[in-house]
Structures are given as structure tokens and as C-alpha cells.
Scaffold this active site. Structure first.
Site, PDB file in Angstrom:
ATOM      1  N   SER A   1       0.821  -1.212   0.000  1.00 40.89           N
ATOM      2  CA  SER A   1       0.000   0.000   0.000  1.00 40.89           C
ATOM      3  C   SER A   1       0.853   1.260   0.000  1.00 40.89           C
ATOM      4  O   SER A   1       1.975   1.274   0.522  1.00 40.89           O
ATOM      5  CB  SER A   1      -0.893   0.038   1.246  1.00 40.89           C
ATOM      6  OG  SER A   1      -1.660  -1.136   1.324  1.00 40.89           O
TER       7      SER A   1
ATOM      8  N   ASN B   1     -13.819  -4.671   2.190  1.00 44.56           N
ATOM      9  CA  ASN B   1     -14.993  -5.483   1.858  1.00 44.56           C
ATOM     10  C   ASN B   1     -15.855  -4.838   0.776  1.00 44.56           C
ATOM     11  O   ASN B   1     -16.549  -5.537   0.042  1.00 44.56           O
ATOM     12  CB  ASN B   1     -15.811  -5.767   3.125  1.00 44.56           C
ATOM     13  CG  ASN B   1     -15.135  -6.857   3.945  1.00 44.56           C
ATOM     14  OD1 ASN B   1     -13.986  -7.227   3.676  1.00 44.56           O
ATOM     15  ND2 ASN B   1     -15.835  -7.376   4.933  1.00 44.56           N
TER      16      ASN B   1
ATOM     17  N   GLU C   1      -4.375 -14.447   0.073  1.00 46.00           N
ATOM     18  CA  GLU C   1      -4.549 -13.599   1.241  1.00 46.00           C
ATOM     19  C   GLU C   1      -6.022 -13.505   1.616  1.00 46.00           C
ATOM     20  O   GLU C   1      -6.398 -13.593   2.768  1.00 46.00           O
ATOM     21  CB  GLU C   1      -3.971 -12.212   0.972  1.00 46.00           C
ATOM     22  CG  GLU C   1      -4.130 -11.298   2.176  1.00 46.00           C
ATOM     23  CD  GLU C   1      -3.401  -9.971   2.052  1.00 46.00           C
ATOM     24  OE1 GLU C   1      -2.962  -9.630   0.953  1.00 46.00           O
ATOM     25  OE2 GLU C   1      -3.313  -9.286   3.084  1.00 46.00           O
TER      26      GLU C   1
HETATM   27  C1  LIG Z   1      -4.706  -4.145  10.102  1.00 41.46           C
HETATM   28  C2  LIG Z   1      -4.212  -3.742   8.740  1.00 41.46           C
HETATM   29  C3  LIG Z   1      -3.071  -4.335   8.245  1.00 41.46           C
HETATM   30  C4  LIG Z   1      -2.576  -3.958   6.999  1.00 41.46           C
HETATM   31  N1  LIG Z   1      -1.409  -4.528   6.594  1.00 41.46           N
HETATM   32  C5  LIG Z   1      -0.886  -4.144   5.410  1.00 41.46           C
HETATM   33  C6  LIG Z   1       0.384  -4.679   5.010  1.00 41.46           C
HETATM   34  O1  LIG Z   1       1.007  -5.483   5.702  1.00 41.46           O
HETATM   35  N2  LIG Z   1       0.902  -4.258   3.850  1.00 41.46           N
HETATM   36  C7  LIG Z   1       0.258  -3.366   3.037  1.00 41.46           C
HETATM   37  O2  LIG Z   1       0.766  -3.063   1.976  1.00 41.46           O
HETATM   38  N3  LIG Z   1      -0.947  -2.829   3.385  1.00 41.46           N
HETATM   39  C8  LIG Z   1      -1.533  -3.205   4.557  1.00 41.46           C
HETATM   40  N4  LIG Z   1      -2.741  -2.664   4.964  1.00 41.46           N
HETATM   41  C9  LIG Z   1      -3.393  -1.644   4.116  1.00 41.46           C
HETATM   42  C10 LIG Z   1      -4.652  -2.150   3.441  1.00 41.46           C
HETATM   43  O3  LIG Z   1      -4.345  -3.061   2.433  1.00 41.46           O
HETATM   44  C11 LIG Z   1      -5.406  -0.914   2.907  1.00 41.46           C
HETATM   45  O4  LIG Z   1      -5.807  -0.146   4.025  1.00 41.46           O
HETATM   46  C12 LIG Z   1      -6.624  -1.301   2.092  1.00 41.46           C
HETATM   47  O5  LIG Z   1      -6.252  -1.913   0.882  1.00 41.46           O
HETATM   48  C13 LIG Z   1      -7.494  -0.062   1.761  1.00 41.46           C
HETATM   49  O6  LIG Z   1      -6.736   0.940   1.175  1.00 41.46           O
HETATM   50  P1  LIG Z   1      -6.790   2.431   1.764  1.00 41.46           P
HETATM   51  O7  LIG Z   1      -6.543   2.384   3.230  1.00 41.46           O
HETATM   52  O8  LIG Z   1      -5.892   3.256   0.908  1.00 41.46           O
HETATM   53  O9  LIG Z   1      -8.294   2.922   1.581  1.00 41.46           O
HETATM   54  P2  LIG Z   1      -8.970   3.428   0.244  1.00 41.46           P
HETATM   55  O10 LIG Z   1      -8.604   2.551  -0.882  1.00 41.46           O
HETATM   56  O11 LIG Z   1      -8.707   4.900   0.128  1.00 41.46           O
HETATM   57  O12 LIG Z   1     -10.505   3.206   0.562  1.00 41.46           O
HETATM   58  C14 LIG Z   1     -11.265   4.066   1.420  1.00 41.46           C
HETATM   59  C15 LIG Z   1     -12.722   3.582   1.386  1.00 41.46           C
HETATM   60  O13 LIG Z   1     -13.273   3.721   0.046  1.00 41.46           O
HETATM   61  C16 LIG Z   1     -13.761   2.480  -0.413  1.00 41.46           C
HETATM   62  N5  LIG Z   1     -13.525   2.315  -1.838  1.00 41.46           N
HETATM   63  C17 LIG Z   1     -12.382   2.637  -2.498  1.00 41.46           C
HETATM   64  N6  LIG Z   1     -12.537   2.341  -3.818  1.00 41.46           N
HETATM   65  C18 LIG Z   1     -13.809   1.844  -3.972  1.00 41.46           C
HETATM   66  C19 LIG Z   1     -14.561   1.346  -5.084  1.00 41.46           C
HETATM   67  N7  LIG Z   1     -14.043   1.292  -6.310  1.00 41.46           N
HETATM   68  N8  LIG Z   1     -15.829   0.904  -4.852  1.00 41.46           N
HETATM   69  C20 LIG Z   1     -16.362   0.922  -3.603  1.00 41.46           C
HETATM   70  N9  LIG Z   1     -15.696   1.394  -2.514  1.00 41.46           N
HETATM   71  C21 LIG Z   1     -14.440   1.829  -2.696  1.00 41.46           C
HETATM   72  C22 LIG Z   1     -12.958   1.445   0.366  1.00 41.46           C
HETATM   73  O14 LIG Z   1     -13.590   0.206   0.402  1.00 41.46           O
HETATM   74  C23 LIG Z   1     -12.856   2.097   1.741  1.00 41.46           C
HETATM   75  O15 LIG Z   1     -14.016   1.897   2.497  1.00 41.46           O
HETATM   76  C24 LIG Z   1      -3.255  -3.002   6.204  1.00 41.46           C
HETATM   77  C25 LIG Z   1      -4.431  -2.410   6.698  1.00 41.46           C
HETATM   78  C26 LIG Z   1      -4.902  -2.763   7.953  1.00 41.46           C
HETATM   79  C27 LIG Z   1      -6.156  -2.096   8.450  1.00 41.46           C
END
Ligand SMILES: Cc1cc2nc3c(=O)[nH]c(=O)nc-3n(C[C@H](O)[C@H](O)[C@H](O)COP(=O)(O)OP(=O)(O)OC[C@H]3O[C@@H](n4cnc5c(N)ncnc54)[C@H](O)[C@@H]3O)c2cc1C
Length: 382
Positions: free
Chosen positions: A128, A359, A245
């Protein structure tokens, strides 16, 4: 779907059960996000590996037992039933190893897998970025070619890298061809987190522990030997782990059936008609997940792949985990403050619907790829 275990599978189950009964620490280990807990969890990994229980499905030359998929699921059930510690090595074992086996060179397999199996080297997933979470392919961190040194130079920033505050090596995607289309021109790299130019900045999670870190790359050199798969092919390489995953490997059902059993015991100790239906529902959902997983195992045994069905698992296990823990906390009432296992489990469960792909995104995948529903119009409001 055949849920009867064969004689050899039953023997494997009995061996795992008795080993775990004799070896699982009597007291829960401290959080693996603290230096002390991290070290103790590494010791636990070494203990598992010494008797070939850390990576049961791997080849023997890498500390495995060549266990079948069925035996692996059985082992996981036993592991959680025994209340064994969380796996500090899980990023490596479950997310990286499958692609090292699939895309890595023999030299990479020999160099990286043994210390992963023993817990000596712990890995962090650095995927990420601040502007690239759900839309991972929009990542901006770059890799530029350095022919003179025979490798690549990485720049940019990763975020939310679990375990990175204490881990030793990381794996992640970088944009190696700025001209290529979004999903093309990405390359998969492996790198030590103490390399020159890498800065790891811990981020505290809800419980105050540094469960994650941001990782900054400032002209970090990575030799060709640490590129996983072909340069430019990183997206395909990375996606071969995403199904793992979300689906089977990270969240095997044993974890939830064990938690459901603990919830039943808790209810038996302090029955409360207000919560009774939810206890039963949580158990039903855990059992449904177990059966669904056995269905997936059957499919895989018959030569299929998880594909988009991993997204069904992801939504199911993550929401089930929240329900299990919320129900336990309601049963405990104010005593929940004293029951760290349920309380810590609850705070972690809250993140389940976010990590491994949110989700909302998983529901889109299920809708479009499994149910064949029309694609959501861009910018749609709910
Ligand atoms: C406990 C934990 C452990 C993690 N560990 C890792 C790790 O080890 N390595 C790593 O790389 N990352 C890790 N992550 C990061 C995680 O993969 C991201 O937080 C996740 O993919 C969401 O990305 P974001 O936080 O940028 O949110 P965003 O992508 O900005 O999303 C924000 C909101 O918008 C919604 N959304 C976005 N796009 C759409 C769409 N097209 N349609 C509908 N809804 C949408 C999302 O579902 C979410 O509710 C971790 C996160 C957590 C909470």
C-alpha cells in the site's frame, strides 16, 4: 465434498494434536508488535520448525512435511483449537512463499525459504501507498534501472506495512516503466529493511503498539538477484498471492471455529438470554465458513483455483470475526476490560473488513465476477 478423513489424515491429525498439546505455551505470549513479544514469537516459530510444524505443506528440504491441502486445513484447525500463538511469520509464509515457489528462481528459493520457515527472518508486505490502497495499481513508488551495478534503484513511500517496525525484509511493487499502462510496468522486489536509503517509521495502532510502519525509499539499490519474477511482470506476480490472502491461507476456518467454541464456553459459564441467539448465529456462521472452505479445498484438489471466490471468503471471515468478538464482549459486559484475549481480538477484528482488500471492493468483485451483475458506474454514490 468428502468430509471423512482418511487413515493417514487421521494419523496426521493425531500427531499434530499431541505435539501441540505438549508444546503450546501455557500462557499467551506478549503481543508480537512489541520487541519482547516479537522475539518470543520468533522463538515459537523456531520451535515449530524444529519438529516440522511451521510450514507443513512445504517440501522437506525447506523444513516442511509435504502435507496435502487437506492435512494443512486439519493442521490449522488443530493449531487454533490448541490456542497456539499468532504467527509472526505469516506475511512471509502465507503471502510471499507461494509466489517464491511459483515465480522465484531456485537460488531465491534456497536463499529465502529456510530462514522464513524457522522464523529467523521475518517479512513485511510493502504494497500500500498513501494514494494507492484499494486502487493498488495506481502506486507511484519507482524503480529505475542501474545497469552499471546490475540492479534497480527504488524511490517512494509505502504505508500500513504490518510488522515492518520489527521485521527484517520487505516485499513490494514498484513502477519500473513510467510509460507503460497502469497495471503493466510494475516490478516485484525483495529488500532488506535495514538497507541504505530505507527509513522505517513505526505507526501505532489502536492499542498503542507499533503494528505497522511507513517505509520510505531514498535511492535504495536492489540487485537483480532480488527481483521476483520478470521485470515489468509484477502485477501478475502480485496477484497470484491476492487470492491466497483473501481466501484460504491467511484465514483458515480453524481460527473461527476455535473462537466460536470459546464463545460457547463463555456462554455456558455466564448464560444470558439477551445474547443467546447471537451466540448461536456466530457458531452457525463459523460452521458455514468451515463447510464453504472444505468446498474450496475440494475444488482445488480437483485442479481448480480460488479466483474470485477468495473474495467471498474475505467478506465472510472478516465480518464473522467482528460478530464473534462483539458477542463475547456483550456477554462479558464491564468484565470485558479484564479479558484481554477477547478485547484485543475485538480491536484487531475491526480491521478485518479493511485489510487484504476492503470489503466494499470484495463485494464489487463478487457482484461482477461471480454473480455477473453490471459494473458499477464510475463515481456512483450509495
Ligand atoms: C490491520 C491492517 C493491516 C494492513 N497490513 C498491510 C500490510 O502489511 N501491507 C500493506 O501493503 N498494506 C496493509 N494494509 C493496508 C490495506 O491493504 C489498505 O488499508 C486497504 O487496501 C485499503 O486501502 P486504503 O486504506 O488506501 O483505503 P482506500 O482505498 O482509500 O478506501 C477508502 C474507502 O473507500 C472504499 N472504496 C475505495 N474504492 C472503492 C470502489 N471502487 N468501490 C467501492 N468502494 C471503494 C474502500 O472500500 C474504503 O471503504 C493493512 C491495513 C490494515 C487495516
Amino acid at each position: 465434498m468428502d468430509l471423512e478423513l482418511s487413515e493417514s489424515e487421521l494419523a496426521f491429525q493425531a500427531e499434530a494434536r499431541s505435539w501441540l498439546a505438549a508444546n503450546v505455551p501455557a500462557q499467551p505470549l506478549p503481543s508480537l508488535d512489541t520487541p519482547e513479544g516479537f522475539a518470543l514469537h520468533q522463538e515459537w516459530e523456531a520451535r515449530l520448525a524444529a519438529d516440522r510444524w511451521s510450514v507443513v505443506s512445504w517440501p522437506r528440504e525447506y523444513h516442511g512435511r509435504e502435507a496435502s491441502l487437506v492435512e494443512w486445513v486439519v493442521f490449522e484447525e488443530e493449531y487454533y483449537r490448541a490456542g497456539a500463538p499468532g504467527r509472526v511469520s505469516q506475511n512471509g509464509i502465507f503471502l510471499l512463499a507461494p509466489i517464491i515457489f511459483e515465480h522465484g528462481t531456485q537460488e531465491q528459493q534456497d536463499r529465502f525459504l529456510p530462514t522464513m520457515a524457522t522464523g529467523e527472518r521475518i517479512w513485511a508486505q510493502c504494497w500500500s501507498e498513501p494514494e494507492a490502497g484499494s486502487d493498488l495499481a495506481s502506486l507511484k513508488s519507482t524503480a529505475r534501472r542501474d545497469d552499471a551495478r546490475g540492479g534497480w534503484v527504488l524511490d517512494g513511500q509505502k504505508i500500513w506495512c504490518s510488522r515492518a517496525a520489527l521485521a527484517h525484509w520487505g516485499f513490494g511493487l514498484f513502477r519500473s516503466d513510467p510509460e507503460a499502462q497502469k497495471h503493466a510496468g510494475l516490478t516485484y522486489f525483495l529488500f532488506p529493511l535495514d538497507a541504505e536509503g530505507v527509513t522505517v517509521r513505526p505507526i501505532a495502532q489502536l492499542d498503542g503498539e507499533a503494528g505497522f510502519a511507513e517505509v520510505f525509499f531514498d535511492d535504495v539499490f536492489v540487485p537483480d538477484a532480488d527481483v521476483l519474477g520478470a521485470p515489468g511482470d509484477g502485477w501478475r506476480v502480485a496477484m497470484s498471492t491476492a487470492g491466497n490472502e483473501r481466501g484460504l491461507s491467511l484465514r483458515s476456518p480453524g481460527r473461527f471455529t476455535a473462537a466460536a467454541d470459546r464463545l460457547l464456553s463463555l456462554y455456558a459459564e455466564r448464560p444470558d438470554p439477551r445474547v443467546a441467539d447471537r451466540v448461536v448465529d456466530a457458531w452457525l456462521r463459523a460452521e458455514a465458513y468451515r463447510l464453504y472452505t472444505w468446498g474450496t479445498v475440494t475444488k482445488l484438489k480437483d485442479g481448480g483455483d480460488i479466483g474470485a471466490a477468495g473474495s467471498v471468503n474475505k467478506v465472510w471471515w472478516s465480518e464473522l470475526d467482528v460478530a464473534l468478538h462483539e458477542t463475547a464482549l456483550d456477554l462479558l459486559g464491564p468484565d470485558a476490560e479484564l479479558e484481554s484475549r477477547w478485547l484485543d481480538g475485538y480491536t484487531f477484528a475491526l480491521s478485518g473488513p479493511i485489510y487484504a482488500g476492503t470489503n466494499e471492493i470484495q463485494r464489487n468483485i463478487v457482484a461482477e465476477r461471480i454473480l455477473g451483475l453490471p459494473r458499477e458506474p464510475k463515481g456512483a454514490q450509495r
